[in-house]
Structure formats: C-alpha cells, structure tokens
Design a protein around this motif. Sequence first.
Motif, mmCIF file in Angstrom:
data_model
loop_
_atom_site.group_PDB
_atom_site.id
_atom_site.type_symbol
_atom_site.label_atom_id
_atom_site.label_comp_id
_atom_site.label_asym_id
_atom_site.label_seq_id
_atom_site.Cartn_x
_atom_site.Cartn_y
_atom_site.Cartn_z
ATOM 1 N N LEU A 277 0.827 -1.209 0.000
ATOM 2 C CA LEU A 277 0.000 0.000 0.000
ATOM 3 C C LEU A 277 0.860 1.258 0.000
ATOM 4 O O LEU A 277 0.506 2.265 -0.626
ATOM 5 C CB LEU A 277 -0.931 -0.025 1.211
ATOM 6 C CG LEU A 277 -2.164 0.847 1.136
ATOM 7 C CD1 LEU A 277 -2.972 0.553 -0.117
ATOM 8 C CD2 LEU A 277 -3.020 0.655 2.361
ATOM 9 N N TYR A 278 2.002 1.208 0.664
ATOM 10 C CA TYR A 278 2.934 2.333 0.629
ATOM 11 C C TYR A 278 3.449 2.571 -0.791
ATOM 12 O O TYR A 278 3.516 3.709 -1.258
ATOM 13 C CB TYR A 278 4.104 2.079 1.589
ATOM 14 C CG TYR A 278 5.173 3.132 1.505
ATOM 15 C CD1 TYR A 278 4.983 4.382 2.079
ATOM 16 C CD2 TYR A 278 6.362 2.897 0.825
ATOM 17 C CE1 TYR A 278 5.954 5.364 1.988
ATOM 18 C CE2 TYR A 278 7.338 3.866 0.729
ATOM 19 C CZ TYR A 278 7.124 5.101 1.311
ATOM 20 O OH TYR A 278 8.082 6.075 1.202
ATOM 21 N N ARG A 279 3.785 1.491 -1.482
ATOM 22 C CA ARG A 279 4.254 1.625 -2.872
ATOM 23 C C ARG A 279 3.150 2.165 -3.772
ATOM 24 O O ARG A 279 3.403 2.978 -4.665
ATOM 25 C CB ARG A 279 4.748 0.279 -3.389
ATOM 26 C CG ARG A 279 6.008 -0.182 -2.719
ATOM 27 C CD ARG A 279 6.483 -1.513 -3.274
ATOM 28 N NE ARG A 279 7.482 -2.092 -2.423
ATOM 29 C CZ ARG A 279 7.312 -3.212 -1.724
ATOM 30 N NH1 ARG A 279 6.185 -3.890 -1.814
ATOM 31 N NH2 ARG A 279 8.277 -3.667 -0.967
ATOM 32 N N TYR A 280 1.917 1.711 -3.557
ATOM 33 C CA TYR A 280 0.794 2.203 -4.355
ATOM 34 C C TYR A 280 0.543 3.687 -4.070
ATOM 35 O O TYR A 280 0.269 4.460 -4.986
ATOM 36 C CB TYR A 280 -0.465 1.384 -4.055
ATOM 37 C CG TYR A 280 -1.599 1.712 -4.976
ATOM 38 C CD1 TYR A 280 -1.554 1.358 -6.314
ATOM 39 C CD2 TYR A 280 -2.716 2.389 -4.518
ATOM 40 C CE1 TYR A 280 -2.584 1.665 -7.174
ATOM 41 C CE2 TYR A 280 -3.752 2.694 -5.371
ATOM 42 C CZ TYR A 280 -3.686 2.326 -6.694
ATOM 43 O OH TYR A 280 -4.711 2.646 -7.536
ATOM 44 N N ARG A 281 0.672 4.100 -2.817
ATOM 45 C CA ARG A 281 0.505 5.516 -2.485
ATOM 46 C C ARG A 281 1.579 6.357 -3.168
ATOM 47 O O ARG A 281 1.309 7.460 -3.649
ATOM 48 C CB ARG A 281 0.563 5.721 -0.979
ATOM 49 C CG ARG A 281 0.277 7.179 -0.588
ATOM 50 C CD ARG A 281 0.353 7.392 0.875
ATOM 51 N NE ARG A 281 1.740 7.336 1.306
ATOM 52 C CZ ARG A 281 2.142 7.668 2.508
ATOM 53 N NH1 ARG A 281 1.281 8.045 3.420
ATOM 54 N NH2 ARG A 281 3.412 7.598 2.822
ATOM 55 N N ARG A 282 2.791 5.833 -3.257
ATOM 56 C CA ARG A 282 3.873 6.544 -3.948
ATOM 57 C C ARG A 282 3.526 6.734 -5.430
ATOM 58 O O ARG A 282 3.773 7.794 -6.001
ATOM 59 C CB ARG A 282 5.170 5.775 -3.771
ATOM 60 C CG ARG A 282 6.394 6.557 -4.114
ATOM 61 C CD ARG A 282 7.656 5.859 -3.725
ATOM 62 N NE ARG A 282 7.636 4.462 -4.148
ATOM 63 C CZ ARG A 282 8.437 3.535 -3.678
ATOM 64 N NH1 ARG A 282 9.329 3.831 -2.773
ATOM 65 N NH2 ARG A 282 8.369 2.305 -4.126
ATOM 66 N N LEU A 283 2.931 5.690 -6.059
ATOM 67 C CA LEU A 283 2.496 5.803 -7.452
ATOM 68 C C LEU A 283 1.409 6.860 -7.596
ATOM 69 O O LEU A 283 1.448 7.695 -8.505
ATOM 70 C CB LEU A 283 1.982 4.453 -7.959
ATOM 71 C CG LEU A 283 1.250 4.485 -9.309
ATOM 72 C CD1 LEU A 283 2.237 4.681 -10.447
ATOM 73 C CD2 LEU A 283 0.440 3.234 -9.506
ATOM 74 N N VAL A 284 0.424 6.853 -6.693
ATOM 75 C CA VAL A 284 -0.682 7.814 -6.768
ATOM 76 C C VAL A 284 -0.163 9.236 -6.579
ATOM 77 O O VAL A 284 -0.555 10.148 -7.310
ATOM 78 C CB VAL A 284 -1.774 7.474 -5.732
ATOM 79 C CG1 VAL A 284 -2.801 8.583 -5.629
ATOM 80 C CG2 VAL A 284 -2.442 6.150 -6.091
ATOM 81 N N ARG A 285 0.725 9.424 -5.630
ATOM 82 C CA ARG A 285 1.268 10.774 -5.407
ATOM 83 C C ARG A 285 2.086 11.245 -6.602
ATOM 84 O O ARG A 285 2.048 12.427 -6.960
ATOM 85 C CB ARG A 285 2.107 10.797 -4.143
ATOM 86 C CG ARG A 285 1.254 10.765 -2.913
ATOM 87 C CD ARG A 285 2.018 11.043 -1.674
ATOM 88 N NE ARG A 285 1.069 11.128 -0.560
ATOM 89 C CZ ARG A 285 1.422 11.183 0.696
ATOM 90 N NH1 ARG A 285 2.703 11.173 1.011
ATOM 91 N NH2 ARG A 285 0.518 11.264 1.636
ATOM 92 N N SER A 286 2.805 10.365 -7.224
ATOM 93 C CA SER A 286 3.547 10.726 -8.424
ATOM 94 C C SER A 286 2.588 11.095 -9.551
ATOM 95 O O SER A 286 2.843 12.029 -10.310
ATOM 96 C CB SER A 286 4.440 9.567 -8.858
ATOM 97 O OG SER A 286 5.038 9.836 -10.090
ATOM 98 N N ALA A 287 1.482 10.368 -9.650
ATOM 99 C CA ALA A 287 0.501 10.657 -10.700
ATOM 100 C C ALA A 287 -0.197 11.987 -10.466
ATOM 101 O O ALA A 287 -0.486 12.721 -11.414
ATOM 102 C CB ALA A 287 -0.527 9.533 -10.772
ATOM 103 N N VAL A 288 -0.475 12.319 -9.207
ATOM 104 C CA VAL A 288 -1.208 13.544 -8.893
ATOM 105 C C VAL A 288 -0.313 14.772 -8.994
ATOM 106 O O VAL A 288 -0.702 15.790 -9.577
ATOM 107 C CB VAL A 288 -1.848 13.448 -7.486
ATOM 108 C CG1 VAL A 288 -2.398 14.787 -7.039
ATOM 109 C CG2 VAL A 288 -2.937 12.393 -7.486
ATOM 110 N N SER A 289 0.901 14.692 -8.453
ATOM 111 C CA SER A 289 1.726 15.890 -8.373
ATOM 112 C C SER A 289 3.023 15.813 -9.171
ATOM 113 O O SER A 289 3.784 16.767 -9.178
ATOM 114 C CB SER A 289 2.065 16.181 -6.908
ATOM 115 O OG SER A 289 2.816 15.124 -6.374
#
Length: 163
Positions: free
Chosen positions: A68-80
Amino acid sequence: MQLYSTQTDLAVSRRLNRRLAVLFIVTGLLLAVFVWAVITRTEWLAMASACVAGCFAIFFADLFCAPLYRYRRLVRSAVSGRSHSRTLEFARLEPDISVVDGVPCRSLIFLGDPDKHGSRDMLLYWDNEMQLPVMEAGAFYAVEYTGKNIIGLQPAEAPSSRP
C-alpha cells in the motif's frame, strides 16, 4: 479520463494509516507483554513475546503495509509529478501482469515515433487496480503518463502529421 486525484491519494493514505495503526498497536501490546515478562523474570514468556512481536511486525509490514505504501507513492507521483501527453496508436495488450516499482500493472504497447533502432513500440503501464477500458488495436488515444505509468487515457483522432 483522469485515473487519479487527490481524493484517491487521501483514500489510500487513510487505508495505510489504519494498517500502520494496527501494526503499532499489536506490536506495542506484544512488547508490553515482553517488558512485563522481563520484570517478573518469566524467561519463556519474554522470549516468546519478543519472537512473536518481531515476526508479526515483519510479516504484517511486508504483506499489508509495504504494497500500500508503494501504491501511495504511485498515486502521489501521478497527482503531483511531472506528466507527458501524447496521441498514440494502440498496438496490443500484453497478457502477463508486470510488477513495476512494487505495483502490479498491465503492459500496453503503443506505436510511437521510431527510435534509433527503428522500433516504434512504446511500452506503458496500466494500474491493475483500475478497470482497463476496451481498446481496439489501431485506434488512437490521447495518453497522459508519468514515467511509464498511464495516468490519463481517452480516445482521440489520428494526428494530422502522421508519416
């Protein structure tokens, strides 16, 4: 169609925080048993609680928190993060699931500009958590991506400057 938003980031962060809270509470309780056992000089209970606390922390963190930490890193990269937009021709979908930076993804092959070897294949990844739309080979799509991860996709017209 944008795949990620700040709401997605907040939802993933809440899930991660709940899992971390479970990890710290259970590990803390097991360590409290360890401290009590050391104070009362119950050697077998101290060793057992220390071993269980360590094993639980390692396995729970690795199985439930790290993905889930890795997925959050992907989402944050996609958003910002920095993103690129191109109109590309869809070629094919690879049948296997790839793991990219710890996140399961589907591999999509688009036809881009030829590189120095003459290949036009451009590999981009689609998040396996998202529903993959029905895509036709030879159709054009406006693709927004960061790194090699697709963060936005919608049908588009063929570019007029096509060779």
